[in-house]
Motif scaffolding. Sequence first.
Motif, short mmCIF file in Angstrom:
data_model
loop_
_atom_site.label_atom_id
_atom_site.label_comp_id
_atom_site.label_asym_id
_atom_site.label_seq_id
_atom_site.Cartn_x
_atom_site.Cartn_y
_atom_site.Cartn_z
N ILE A 2 5.65 -12.30 4.41
CA ILE A 2 5.67 -12.21 2.94
C ILE A 2 5.11 -10.87 2.44
N ASN A 3 4.38 -10.16 3.30
CA ASN A 3 3.86 -8.84 2.90
C ASN A 3 4.97 -7.82 2.67
N THR A 4 6.18 -8.12 3.10
CA THR A 4 7.27 -7.16 2.92
C THR A 4 7.96 -7.35 1.57
N MET A 5 7.54 -8.41 0.85
CA MET A 5 8.15 -8.64 -0.47
C MET A 5 7.54 -7.69 -1.49
N GLY A 6 8.34 -7.31 -2.48
CA GLY A 6 7.80 -6.60 -3.61
C GLY A 6 7.00 -7.57 -4.47
N ASP B 275 -11.44 -1.05 5.69
CA ASP B 275 -10.86 -2.00 6.66
C ASP B 275 -9.38 -2.30 6.38
N LEU B 276 -8.87 -1.82 5.24
CA LEU B 276 -7.48 -2.12 4.91
C LEU B 276 -6.52 -1.61 6.00
N GLY B 277 -6.96 -0.59 6.72
CA GLY B 277 -6.14 -0.02 7.79
C GLY B 277 -5.91 -0.96 8.96
N ALA B 278 -6.67 -2.05 9.00
CA ALA B 278 -6.48 -3.03 10.09
C ALA B 278 -5.12 -3.71 10.00
N MET B 279 -4.41 -3.49 8.88
CA MET B 279 -3.07 -4.07 8.74
C MET B 279 -2.22 -3.82 9.98
N GLY C 95 5.80 0.29 8.06
CA GLY C 95 6.36 0.83 6.83
C GLY C 95 6.97 -0.22 5.90
N ASP C 96 7.20 -1.43 6.42
CA ASP C 96 7.76 -2.50 5.59
C ASP C 96 6.72 -3.19 4.72
N ILE C 97 5.45 -2.93 5.01
CA ILE C 97 4.38 -3.71 4.37
C ILE C 97 4.09 -3.20 2.96
N LYS C 98 4.11 -4.12 1.99
CA LYS C 98 3.92 -3.72 0.60
C LYS C 98 2.64 -4.27 -0.02
N TYR D 156 0.76 0.60 -1.25
CA TYR D 156 1.07 -0.81 -1.51
C TYR D 156 1.56 -1.01 -2.95
N GLU D 157 2.33 -2.10 -3.12
CA GLU D 157 2.79 -2.47 -4.47
C GLU D 157 1.91 -3.55 -5.07
#
Length: 584
Positions: A557-561, A535-539, A335-338, A366-367
């Motif tokens: 860094i994926n948790t950054m806005g 494939d984006l679900g492979a996150m 849930g932290d992944i943006k 995603y942002e």
Amino acid sequence: MRGTREFALYLEETADLLSLKDGNFFRIRAYRDAANTLMHTEEELSRIAEGEDGRHFEGIGAGMISKIREYLSTGDFREHSELLEKVPRGVLEIMRIPKLGPKKTRVLFEKLGITSVEELRKSIESGRLDSLAGFGDKTVSNILEGIKQLEIYSARILISEADEIASAVLERLRGIRGVKKAQAAGSLRRRKETEGDIDILYTGKRPAREIHEDFIKGLKKKEVISLGEKKASFIWEGSCQVDLRYIEEDEWGAALQYFTGSKEHNVALRKHAVRKGLKVSEYGVFRGGRKIAGKTEEEVYNSLGMQYIHPELRENMGELAAAAAEELPELVAPGDIKGDTHVHSLYSDGTDSIEEIARAAKDIGYEWIAICDHSVSLVIANGLDEKRLMEKKKEIERVRANIRGIDILCGQEVDIRKDGTLDYPDDVLEKLDFVIAAVHTGFTDPEDIITGRIIKAMSSPYVTAVAHLTGRLINEREPYAVDVPRIIDEAARTGTALEINANPQRLDLYYYYAKLAREKGVRLAIGTDSHHRGDLGAMKYGVSVARRGWLEKKDVINTMGAGALRKFLAKKRAGLKEKAGGRA
DNA sequence: GCCGTTTTCGGCCCGACTGTTTTCAGTCG
């Protein structure tokens, strides 16, 4: 580090050889413990041998230190080479057949002189085992089946395949009358990169054997490996062994803890319990004859005086001490992944347009998303020359204007050429928002060459991250030779992020290097390397690696806005240009 | 072979399933 791993394998082999020779059980275990410690360290072997007789490495004592020294000067050590003279390596291969352990293998070798799997198969066919004590009809047919299994199922399956199998098994199990709750445990629950088998635990209000018998209806007879009162094992659709275990309701937590492992974590946990005068088993935590915990996992860990430990951390890599000191990290969560740092579009070898990808990313919540296609050298993947790259940039601007609520970064996966230079000149790189550098050639070059190429690439102010650092493809291609700890140091120095490639066939960086990177202050970028928006679900697999590497939100860094991310990207450029004298 | 909050000797994690040796050894996790 390479030497450390090879030495660890030699220790493992020595343990196997000793077990065949009827060596002291605890001595054998000492070899295995030492091998396990060395498998999980990033330390150079020579450094370990230097240290205060290695005391700070668990299971490495004076004896192991002298073996390390011998290995460093001769490439082997006496115990290992002498044993190998007496027992051919083919015998070790025999011992890998399921249901054949050291004792039976030893009988085959010493009584019949069998030294390879093929020889064993022929000996069975010609009836040589018929009069051998301890080898009844059932054992012999099990060996034949085991040889087949060794050939077919020896490859570990990917976590993505294991997830699918586990879901199918759970669905079937939950549909059986009397089954209450059911959950996967084992290495799958620890989110290990590959699984050898799948463990499923369940509670129920019917005799377990009846539930097992209901479950295996429809399975072929030879697919059923064992069928007991508490446990049933079978092969699921010809691909993977699944173990079902019936658990009593009030022992659920203890059982889940036990069957989640890892083995090393459990051994360490039990030792910890013994020191406190307690006993841990899959039935609970006991003081004397009295049960003091077992209903939930939290209860089990708490009763031992420690925090709850997330399954991903249970590899005996310091988590027990951290939990006892209440110093476990707050792990990054899905849930932290943006955003996703590595997605291919139609511009190179992906199947979707930038707009389709952006909409799919937005649907996930995603942002931002970084579209990173291949660079000009990678002709086979339709790599972009400068002209097409500028077209792509224009299209991204157009889509950005069309879709509100998601920032699209114009990125590229840029080849690191043979000489370590990047596949575009600086004035082109400067126009990109996000650059991941990657090695796609020279896989067989020696370690110093490949490491040197990557280090040179990281010195560019435009390189945001290095993609799939070792290039491995699980079950298909070995990693290329690269000195990961050195690259981690360099990443820390230059402010370059390292990718955790979330493609389940890559999962590269490995979790223990992710942990090392975190300790050195390096940021990690999780990229799915998607070639299709599905494939984006492979996150989630990348996040699992991150969690196994003890990463917190701030490490990824994926948790950054979108705003914070763009600032982060600018920082490296500014920092390195300044160091270069402000001339760049 | 390792190790120490019962510390330099004497321990070393715990239990299920299978097959075969009718009371247990071997294997596995």
